[in-house]
Design a protein around this motif. Structure first.
Motif, PDB file in Angstrom:
ATOM      1  N   GLY A 120     -57.149  -3.674  15.222  1.00 26.08           N
ATOM      2  CA  GLY A 120     -56.475  -3.379  13.847  1.00 26.08           C
ATOM      3  C   GLY A 120     -56.676  -1.963  12.956  1.00 26.08           C
ATOM      4  N   THR A 170     -59.237  -9.086  18.568  1.00 25.08           N
ATOM      5  CA  THR A 170     -58.107  -8.309  17.623  1.00 25.08           C
ATOM      6  C   THR A 170     -58.406  -7.026  17.813  1.00 25.08           C
ATOM      7  N   GLN A 226     -66.394  -7.101  12.627  1.00 19.62           N
ATOM      8  CA  GLN A 226     -65.535  -6.011  12.722  1.00 19.62           C
ATOM      9  C   GLN A 226     -66.264  -4.578  13.133  1.00 19.62           C
ATOM     10  N   GLU A 280     -55.708 -12.755   3.158  1.00 20.44           N
ATOM     11  CA  GLU A 280     -54.823 -12.179   4.157  1.00 20.44           C
ATOM     12  C   GLU A 280     -53.882 -13.513   4.218  1.00 20.44           C
ATOM     13  N   VAL A 324     -52.066  -9.634   7.917  1.00 21.04           N
ATOM     14  CA  VAL A 324     -52.291  -8.575   7.164  1.00 21.04           C
ATOM     15  C   VAL A 324     -52.859  -8.895   5.871  1.00 21.04           C
ATOM     16  N   GLY A 357     -54.485  -4.586   8.759  1.00 16.29           N
ATOM     17  CA  GLY A 357     -53.678  -5.387   9.558  1.00 16.29           C
ATOM     18  C   GLY A 357     -54.328  -5.369  11.005  1.00 16.29           C
ATOM     19  N   GLU A 358     -54.049  -6.653  11.458  1.00  9.71           N
ATOM     20  CA  GLU A 358     -54.609  -7.024  13.002  1.00  9.71           C
ATOM     21  C   GLU A 358     -53.663  -7.574  13.797  1.00  9.71           C
ATOM     22  N   ARG A 418     -57.954  -0.521   9.149  1.00  6.44           N
ATOM     23  CA  ARG A 418     -58.439  -0.964   7.857  1.00  6.44           C
ATOM     24  C   ARG A 418     -58.387   0.573   6.947  1.00  6.44           C
TER      25      ARG A 418
END
Length: 304
Positions: free
Chosen positions: A223, A221, A156, A98, A298, A236-237, A225
């Protein structure tokens, strides 16, 4: 006749109980004594079947999918599944690289189920250029160099079991900002602090550091995936971490140097370079620069 019957019954009893002795039995019939040799009688007994009960071992309450890195059916796994937990630890679901506002780094993720992953990662380095390399505190512009170290632990979550993700966790920040004040006006004329202009030449260089006070910084966050292939994906987050207020330190090269300025009433006055540095330090702390630290990142992911 009664004697004969009693004698016959007695003989039968003796024959069944003492057959193995095979001794002769005397029977009297009408006063005549007769000798009979008893034959052994074979008695067969049918053995009753014996029921033996075996208690089945309980089946394990957990199963590890080595391909997906998923620990499923976890009831009792913590108590009885030390091996399974070890297998899970050494069989992560993915690794990622990242880059973002927290720095350059990587993370490892372990899948708990099809929607949830645990993450452990680190991001750091000099990323001041991502913020433009400078910032303003009131009327003073500062150049910035940074040295970041941001280990983090998080979760996540895919609420719809698709590419959309929501993340949350804790950062352990160790981020240093080195700052240097830029004077304003022609020929580096002055530093303007609290709406008062201090002679920059007499003040000399003002430089220092900024640190956030929080030792643990919660973050959140959202995002995406998506998977590009069976193994590769991108992500991306965006979000924020609460780093807290700042501690600032500003120093002058010669703190005893006399500095001329004009106060708010228009009266010429003097102070020291050290006092000018203290005023600049207070302005930096009052600004609480990046108290809510933006997270933008990202990267790319490889899934096992």
């Amino acid at each position: 006749m009664k004697l004969i019957k009693l004698t016959a019954i007695s003989a039968a009893v003796l024959a069944s109980t003492a057959a193995l002795a095979a001794e002769p039995v005397i029977v009297v019939d009408n006063n005549d004594a007769m000798a009979y040799e008893a034959q052994p009688v074979a008695v067969a007994y049918e053995a009753e079947p014996v029921a033996v009960a075996y208690e089945a071992e309980p089946a394990p309450s957990y199963a590890y999918n080595a391909d997906a890195g998923v620990l499923s059916n976890t009831t009792g796994a913590v108590l009885g599944g030390t091996k399974t937990l070890f297998q899970t630890a050494i069989n992560p679901a993915s690794v990622s690289a990242e880059v973002g506002t927290l720095g350059y780094g990587a993370n490892v993720a372990w899948s708990m189920n099809e929607k949830t992953e645990l993450q452990a990662g680190w991001a750091g380095g000099d990323v001041a250029d991502l913020f433009g390399g400078d910032f303003d505190a009131d009327d003073v512009n500062y150049d910035v160099d940074s040295d970041f170290s941001n280990p983090y632990l998080g979760v996540q979550y895919r609420p719809a079991a698709n590419w959309f993700t929501m993340g949350a966790g804790i950062i352990i920040p160790d981020n240093d900002f080195d700052v240097r004040a830029n004077p304003e006006g022609a020929d580096d004329g002055y530093f303007e602090l609290n709406n008062i202009q201090y002679n920059a030449t007499q003040t000399g260089t003002l430089e220092g550091t900024i640190e956030h006070r929080n030792k643990l910084a919660p973050y959140a966050t959202i995002g995406f995936r998506p998977n590009i292939t069976n193994n590769f994906g991108v992500f991306g987050e965006i979000g924020a971490a609460y780093m807290g207020k700042t501690n600032a330190t500003v120093r002058a090269v010669d703190e005893t140097s006399v500095v001329n300025f004009t106060d708010r009433d228009g009266t010429p006055s003097t102070t020291t370079a050290g006092e000018v540095a203290n005023i600049a330090e207070q302005e930096l702390e009052d600004k609480d620069w990046l108290e809510w630290f933006p997270i933008v990142k990202v990267g790319a992911t490889y899934r096992f």
